[in-house]
Design an enzyme around this catalytic site. Sequence first.
Site, PDB file in Angstrom:
ATOM      1  N   GLU A   1       2.501   6.699   6.865  1.00 37.51           N
ATOM      2  CA  GLU A   1       3.832   6.255   6.460  1.00 37.51           C
ATOM      3  C   GLU A   1       4.604   7.572   6.613  1.00 37.51           C
ATOM      4  OE1 GLU A   1       4.905   3.832   5.185  1.00 37.51           O
ATOM      5  OE2 GLU A   1       3.412   2.575   3.746  1.00 37.51           O
TER       6      GLU A   1
ATOM      7  N   LEU B   1       0.220  -0.992   0.176  1.00 36.40           N
ATOM      8  CA  LEU B   1       0.167   0.070  -0.463  1.00 36.40           C
ATOM      9  C   LEU B   1       1.081   1.299  -0.190  1.00 36.40           C
ATOM     10  CD1 LEU B   1      -2.148  -2.482   0.864  1.00 36.40           C
ATOM     11  CD2 LEU B   1      -2.905  -0.688   2.591  1.00 36.40           C
ATOM     12  N   GLY B   2       1.844   1.155   0.747  1.00 32.03           N
ATOM     13  CA  GLY B   2       3.183   2.076   0.598  1.00 32.03           C
ATOM     14  C   GLY B   2       4.295   2.237   1.586  1.00 32.03           C
TER      15      GLY B   2
END
Length: 429
Positions: A240, A199-200
């Site tokens: 993040e 996802l990141g």
Amino acid sequence: METFNKLREHHQPKTTIFIPMHRLFLFLILLISTSMHAQWCGTETIMDQIRIQQPETWARMQQIRNEKAQGLRLDGEVYTIPVVVHIVYNNEVENIDDLRVYTQINILNEDFRRLNADTIDTPAPFQGVAADVELEFCLASIDPNGDTTTGIIRTYSDTTEWLLTFSENVKYTEYGGDDAWPASSYLNIWVCDLQHGILGYAVGPGGAAEIDGIVVDYSNFGLSDIGSAPYNLGRTATHEIGHWLGLTHIWGDDGNTCDGDDGIEDTPLQLGPTYGCPDFPLTDACSPDYPGIMFMNYMDYTDDACMNMFTMGQKAKMLGVISTYRASILTSAAGCNDIGPLPGDLAELLVYPVPSNGQFTVSVKNFAGTLDMMELHIYNTLGQHIASATLDATNNTAQYFDLSHLAPGTYVVQAFNGSYFINKAFIIN
């Protein structure tokens, strides 16, 4: 303040691209490491790449990560971080619109200021350490050349998917991505089609300036579409940016043991990542007693709808990083573009009189959605459901409640229109 969340949806499948032989071996190593777990954050894999390729940089980054949290500021000042969003796309689906970007900025501001509607879901034993981080984010209004900008940059690329081994290429124009803006003045966020299952990821403090920032898959950025649940509420970027500000995963990335931790005193020891949306309390081998682990923390792996807090210790760590290793960004000349709450530019949720004796009216305006009916729910601050009502989904509607038997305190009313939730706190005296 009114806040919004969108419905949860499913994650989209991805395509693959050819891997040149000279990088195949490294890719296989990383693939084996990633596939051993249902990993959705690639930060540790990127750190492994840096460790192998740039050991001195990795050592500097590890030193910063391992530093103890600094003392909290006493002035209560809120720091604002200017953001540039690099949208690197191969097709129009990946070329997300400005509205998605705006919703992501609003989500960051809610999460880092603890203005998110689901604070009521933070369990009582953890409420006392839940933190307003006193950080806000805005889209930059001035680019590195001194010209005006929206803070959103769009770049077409021939790359159809950014495999984790190659994902740093998204940060370089010469490799089909888009060059970073100076990390001393901007938080760089790249949005692209990342490898399926990732996802990141983030590059934390101490990394090279040209790769500094975070990368988020386009399908999980902002309030996203039906293909993205349960990671469609914008919490990937929240997670993040936590890494970007020096936080590790809450279990400490210690190989699923109880020997190490995340270096934060007010987060319980935890064996490994948590997935899905478990019931509270949840215990494990590292925290076998009540209240167990803090799976609702933004630095775990739970579903977006189950994340709702940073702690005071995490706040101290992040503010320590922003005040030292990232201090230049606080005096940036990047400026800010103003965006309003979305869809809250028009929607209103009112409770009157305020405060009340338990007899009050809830008024909802400009919030008609996709259903014929609108739902109203009343909760206490522990998240316990108190009362509900169903209204016609017209643009202007109201509902009277008589809850005079309730104890004095703060309560939350929530309206649901079929697509969004809107929430407002009110007081009964």
